[in-house]
Design an enzyme around this catalytic site. Structure first.
Site, short mmCIF file in Angstrom:
data_model
loop_
_atom_site.label_atom_id
_atom_site.label_comp_id
_atom_site.label_asym_id
_atom_site.label_seq_id
_atom_site.Cartn_x
_atom_site.Cartn_y
_atom_site.Cartn_z
N ASN A 79 35.97 38.73 48.24
CA ASN A 79 36.17 40.18 48.12
C ASN A 79 35.03 40.94 48.80
OD1 ASN A 79 36.17 42.84 47.19
ND2 ASN A 79 37.18 42.29 45.28
N ASP B 289 33.70 37.11 37.96
CA ASP B 289 35.06 37.52 37.66
C ASP B 289 34.98 38.77 36.80
OD1 ASP B 289 37.80 36.67 38.22
OD2 ASP B 289 38.02 36.68 36.05
N THR B 290 35.88 39.69 37.07
CA THR B 290 35.85 40.98 36.38
C THR B 290 37.23 41.32 35.86
OG1 THR B 290 34.05 41.84 37.75
CG2 THR B 290 35.47 43.47 36.72
#
Ligand code: IMP
Length: 194
Positions: free
Chosen positions: A10, A69-70
């Site tokens: 990302n 990770d969100t």
């Protein structure tokens, strides 16, 4: 300067994290080690997803690395979209569709409380370490702002009258879930050098 691989595909996350780590570490991306950008993230929780991505890179490329990770957790939706935040509205992982779905499900809802929850998983010399960051806030009734990414235009952090998408990257980093988790990572890595 020490090098470390940030296991993410990302570019928005790389941009935010690079700013935070500047001067501390040289951050390499997945393309620098020849790793495909779409890492497996099929675990049932955010910490496990973060670990899954870091383990994949460590096991296949034998490099120290961290991943993150969100999830956006909305109280009135029982914690949704949570671990499904990226593909809430479908496998297209489209931010506009995801926001539309959240806004639709939140129509008429008076409890707007939400939080972003980030977990960073670091694997250093084969040892795993987790760092958390949380940003509390509320879900707006409509989008506002164009900066940032993902759900930023509909998330208003507590104590602010604007959304994440109306803040500069530096302002967001100072208070965000990811900023908090990255600062814990930096403190930990710095403590190893003392
Ligand atoms: P993942 O951690 O890459 O799986 O991202 C989960 C989802 O949350 C994606 O849809 C992201 O766009 C979104 N997301 C992750 N971090 C943020 C953020 O800082 N602001 C807004 N949305 C985010």
């Amino acid at each position: 300067m020490s090098k470390i691989v940030f296991a993410t595909g990302n570019p928005n996350k790389i941009s935010e994290v690079n700013d935070l780590l500047a001067g501390h570490f040289e951050v390499l991306g997945l393309t620098d080690i020849g790793c495909p950008l779409d890492l497996p993230e099929t675990s049932p929780t955010i910490p496990e997803n973060a670990l899954q991505k870091a383990r994949y890179v460590y096991e296949n490329y034998s490099v120290d690395c961290f991943s993150e990770d969100t999830g956006l957790e909305i109280e009135a939706l029982g914690g949704e979209p949570g671990v499904f935040s990226a593909r809430y509205a479908g496998e297209g992982k489209n931010a506009e569709d995801n926001m539309n779905l959240v806004l639709r499900k939140m129509e008429g809802e008076t409890n707007r409380k939400a939080r972003f929850y980030t977990v960073i998983a670091l694997i250093l010399d084969g040892k795993e370490h987790l760092f958390e960051g949380i940003a509390e806030g509320t879900i707006r009734n409509e989008r506002s702002g164009t900066a940032g990414f993902g759900y930023d235009p509909i998330f208003q952090p507590d104590g602010f009258g604007v959304t994440f998408a109306e803040l500069t990257k530096a302002e967001k980093n100072a208070i965000s879930h990811r900023g908090k988790a990255v600062r814990k990572l930096i403190d930990f890595l710095a403590s190893l050098n003392n």
